[in-house]
Design an enzyme around this catalytic site. Sequence first.
Site, mmCIF file in Angstrom:
data_model
loop_
_atom_site.group_PDB
_atom_site.id
_atom_site.type_symbol
_atom_site.label_atom_id
_atom_site.label_comp_id
_atom_site.label_asym_id
_atom_site.label_seq_id
_atom_site.Cartn_x
_atom_site.Cartn_y
_atom_site.Cartn_z
ATOM 1 N N PHE A 42 0.817 -1.224 0.000
ATOM 2 C CA PHE A 42 0.000 0.000 0.000
ATOM 3 C C PHE A 42 0.847 1.270 0.000
ATOM 4 O O PHE A 42 0.534 2.256 0.649
ATOM 5 C CB PHE A 42 -0.982 -0.004 1.195
ATOM 6 C CG PHE A 42 -1.823 -1.236 1.253
ATOM 7 C CD1 PHE A 42 -2.743 -1.518 0.244
ATOM 8 C CD2 PHE A 42 -1.677 -2.141 2.288
ATOM 9 C CE1 PHE A 42 -3.501 -2.682 0.283
ATOM 10 C CE2 PHE A 42 -2.432 -3.304 2.323
ATOM 11 C CZ PHE A 42 -3.345 -3.580 1.316
ATOM 12 N N ARG A 43 1.964 1.206 -0.718
ATOM 13 C CA ARG A 43 2.867 2.358 -0.844
ATOM 14 C C ARG A 43 3.498 2.803 0.476
ATOM 15 O O ARG A 43 3.963 3.925 0.608
ATOM 16 C CB ARG A 43 2.142 3.567 -1.468
ATOM 17 C CG ARG A 43 1.500 3.281 -2.814
ATOM 18 C CD ARG A 43 2.544 3.374 -3.934
ATOM 19 N NE ARG A 43 1.945 3.293 -5.262
ATOM 20 C CZ ARG A 43 1.673 2.149 -5.888
ATOM 21 N NH1 ARG A 43 1.940 0.980 -5.332
ATOM 22 N NH2 ARG A 43 1.166 2.176 -7.106
ATOM 23 N N ILE A 44 3.491 1.908 1.475
ATOM 24 C CA ILE A 44 4.162 2.266 2.734
ATOM 25 C C ILE A 44 5.607 1.777 2.604
ATOM 26 O O ILE A 44 6.021 0.810 3.238
ATOM 27 C CB ILE A 44 3.441 1.633 3.965
ATOM 28 C CG1 ILE A 44 1.948 1.904 3.894
ATOM 29 C CG2 ILE A 44 4.039 2.145 5.272
ATOM 30 C CD1 ILE A 44 1.541 3.362 3.931
ATOM 31 N N HIS A 45 6.316 2.443 1.716
ATOM 32 C CA HIS A 45 7.679 2.024 1.426
ATOM 33 C C HIS A 45 8.610 2.417 2.571
ATOM 34 O O HIS A 45 8.287 3.285 3.371
ATOM 35 C CB HIS A 45 8.172 2.707 0.149
ATOM 36 C CG HIS A 45 7.195 2.642 -0.967
ATOM 37 N ND1 HIS A 45 6.674 1.457 -1.427
ATOM 38 C CD2 HIS A 45 6.623 3.627 -1.702
ATOM 39 C CE1 HIS A 45 5.831 1.710 -2.408
ATOM 40 N NE2 HIS A 45 5.781 3.025 -2.590
#
Length: 195
Positions: free
Chosen positions: A173-176
Amino acid sequence: MNTNTQNPIGKFAIWFKEAKNSGMIDHTVMMLATATKEGKPSLRTLLLKRFDDNGFVFFTNYGGRKSHELSENPHAAICMHWDKIEKQVRIEGRVEKISDKESDEYFLTRPRESRLGAWVSKQSQSLESREKFIKELADKRAEFEGKEITRPPQWGGWRVIPERIEFWENGQFRIHQREVFTKENGAWVSEYLYP
Ligand SMILES: Cc1cc2nc3c(=O)[nH]c(=O)nc-3n(C[C@H](O)[C@H](O)[C@H](O)COP(=O)(O)O)c2cc1C
């Protein structure tokens, strides 16, 4: 600031090995950005040939566009994306030419045909026709018949001496995750960045 002083070159080595073992076609592929002295950028694909605490080395023609830009503005940025392991590394720093000895040694490890190409190519200059280049290659091949093909003076390595190295890891979820190392007074310090 997280004052983790872990060495980023060690971390790079671990990721580089992971990329190598991932089954991707070529984990040494990198993008290199240079800029003119007015700050106009240009970008191209290269191969990373070696790295250690002193920096990241690639080989090219010293007469081509990138070398011209690096000579007038000795700063560069490298970006490597390893899709199979969902990781990216960004490296920024000053550049220097590696020693002639180091370039000589590496040059001799290259296939004979690649070495011939290095003699003939006037990298980034206008070429009248492909036939002309093939003819020049054939002439050079004949000239070197039975002889060792040593390094032409216009070919060699550049080293990017890192001042900043950022490690990016894909997250759901783009929580890089982004960790950046910067050199401060000769020591590496690291911090995390919002994705
Ligand atoms: C996968 C790949 C690897 C490449 N590796 C190199 C390299 O190691 N050295 C090099 O001079 N050019 C390499 N090239 C060609 C460069 O992208 C570029 O066309 C060339 O260096 C001329 O760039 P310049 O005009 O900015 O100097 C590679 C191209 C590709 C697609």
